[in-house]
Design an enzyme around this catalytic site. Structure first.
Site, short mmCIF file in Angstrom:
data_model
loop_
_atom_site.label_atom_id
_atom_site.label_comp_id
_atom_site.label_asym_id
_atom_site.label_seq_id
_atom_site.Cartn_x
_atom_site.Cartn_y
_atom_site.Cartn_z
N LEU A 331 36.41 30.37 -34.06
CA LEU A 331 36.24 30.82 -35.48
C LEU A 331 34.91 31.54 -35.46
CD1 LEU A 331 37.04 27.67 -37.51
CD2 LEU A 331 38.08 29.86 -37.98
N CYS A 332 34.74 32.54 -36.38
CA CYS A 332 33.55 33.08 -36.49
C CYS A 332 33.62 33.64 -37.90
CB CYS A 332 33.09 34.36 -35.78
SG CYS A 332 34.10 35.95 -35.84
N ARG A 333 33.15 34.76 -38.52
CA ARG A 333 33.20 35.27 -39.83
C ARG A 333 34.34 36.15 -40.14
NH1 ARG A 333 30.67 39.68 -42.83
NH2 ARG A 333 30.22 39.19 -44.94
#
Length: 380
Positions: A331-333
């Protein structure tokens, strides 16, 4: 009877010279720390850029070669054939196995990414100001200082603030080797120092310009405070370009009038070699999935998935051994940084999946989040 203490200087010109040298030394030391810090940051950025974006660049080179080969097979034009050969040469390893093995033997080991913090920079600057070899005139003292500064530079290159503090304490017990303020040789030493400092500043300024004009330097200067997010933008651009190249290749190979037997050999043997990286939507991530969050600390603190493993993108390579062996959902933004990490992990033989849309998609899907300080979680 009291003894009158003589004034430090009897000549105003000598006092002015002292002040000029002190100011120039400060400017030199400040610029030297700035240039060394820039060099370390460019090296670090280049390392992460190569490790994380290298697979994307390799995929684009392969796509370019396949497209050139498809065009050459369609037209038979000598110029197209030459371009296809040149494109393939940029992808294939050396034909000589011994040469390829030799290249593998001299390939440097990945270096641990470091970035000296403000405290390390402060201690380094202070040590350079007090212990630099050129602050001494005696050859023996210069040699001693050179050996000491070599230890200082090594600690600074590794961002080792603790060792720098120990070195600062060690040096604090040593005397200053510069001539005393009232020594007869002091004015001549000051003039020599001023001349040397002026030349040193000029050379450092030229080196700073050279570093800033290197390919990695120019990239880093686009976002010097947020290099990780710059890498995310680069990855998104490369992924978009790869999608365009795949579409172009599909167009060339999917023409009904184009026989399958005319396709480049590599495409016939492995038609799925350029499938998209493993991806899933946020709603489909299993409840017991092992999550890897590669955002920065402030983003994590604002809102994250409870139980997720947090390793910022710039630290993934150095902390690869901390990742569990299970399948990872990254996950990231918004999905750009996580795509880089998934591409890298897959190239390392790890099973990893990119969560499309990142934490924004996670939040939109109604999946639970928590904040580091107990407040309402949100995506930063």
């Amino acid at each position: 009877m009291s003894t009158e203490i003589p004034a430090r200087w009897s000549d105003p010109e000598r006092e002015q010279l002292e002040e000029r040298v002190a100011a120039t030394e400060l400017a030199w030391l400040t610029l030297e720390v700035d240039v060394e810090t820039l060099r370390v940051e460019i090296d670090n950025f280049a390392l992460v850029h190569h490790q994380l974006l290298g697979p994307l660049y390799a995929s684009l080179d392969e796509l370019d070669a396949l497209i050139a080969e498809a065009v050459a097979a369609r037209t038979g034009d000598p110029a197209d054939l030459r371009r296809a050969v040149e494109a393939r040469a940029r992808v294939e390893p050396p034909a000589d196995p011994e040469l390829a093995e030799g290249l593998r033997e001299v390939e440097p080991e990945p270096t641990r990414k470091v970035r000296p913090d403000r405290e390390a920079q402060r201690v380094y600057r202070e040590l350079a100001r007090r212990a630099h070899p050129d602050l001494a005139t005696d050859p023996v003292e210069q040699e001693r200082r050179s050996a000491f500064i070599a230890r200082v530079n090594e600690a600074y290159a590794h961002g080792d603030a603790a060792t720098l503090e120990q070195l600062a304490e060690e040096w604090s017990t040593d005397p200053d080797s510069a001539p005393a303020a009232d020594a007869a040789e002091r004015p001549d030493w000051l003039r020599q120092r001023l001349e040397w400092l002026t030349g040193k500043i000029g050379r450092l300024a030229a080196e700073q310009v050279r570093l800033e004009r290197t390919p990695m330097g120019e990239l880093l200067l686009l976002a010097p405070q947020e290099p990780e997010r710059l890498l995310e933008e680069l990855a998104e651009s490369l992924l978009a370009r790869a999608a365009e190249q795949r579409a172009e290749l599909d167009r060339l190979l999917g023409d009904p009038g184009h026989n399958d037997g005319d396709r480049p050999r590599e495409t016939q043997e492995n038609p799925t070699m350029f499938a998209q990286i493993p991806t899933t939507d946020a709603a489909s991530v299993p409840a017991d999935a092992v999550l890897l969050d590669v955002r920065e600390q402030d983003e994590w603190d604002a809102g994250h998935v409870e139980g997720a493993l947090h390793i910022p993108i710039g630290e993934v390579i150095a902390r690869l051994d901390e990742l569990p062996a299970q399948k990872l959902y990254v996950l990231c933004r918004v999905g750009g940084r996580s795509a880089q990490v998934v591409q890298y992990l897959v190239a390392q033989g790890r099973e990893a999946v990119n969560v499309d849309g990142g934490m924004f998609a996670w939040e939109a899907a109604g999946r639970p989040m928590t904040a580091g300080d107990g407040r309402d979680a949100f995506v930063l």
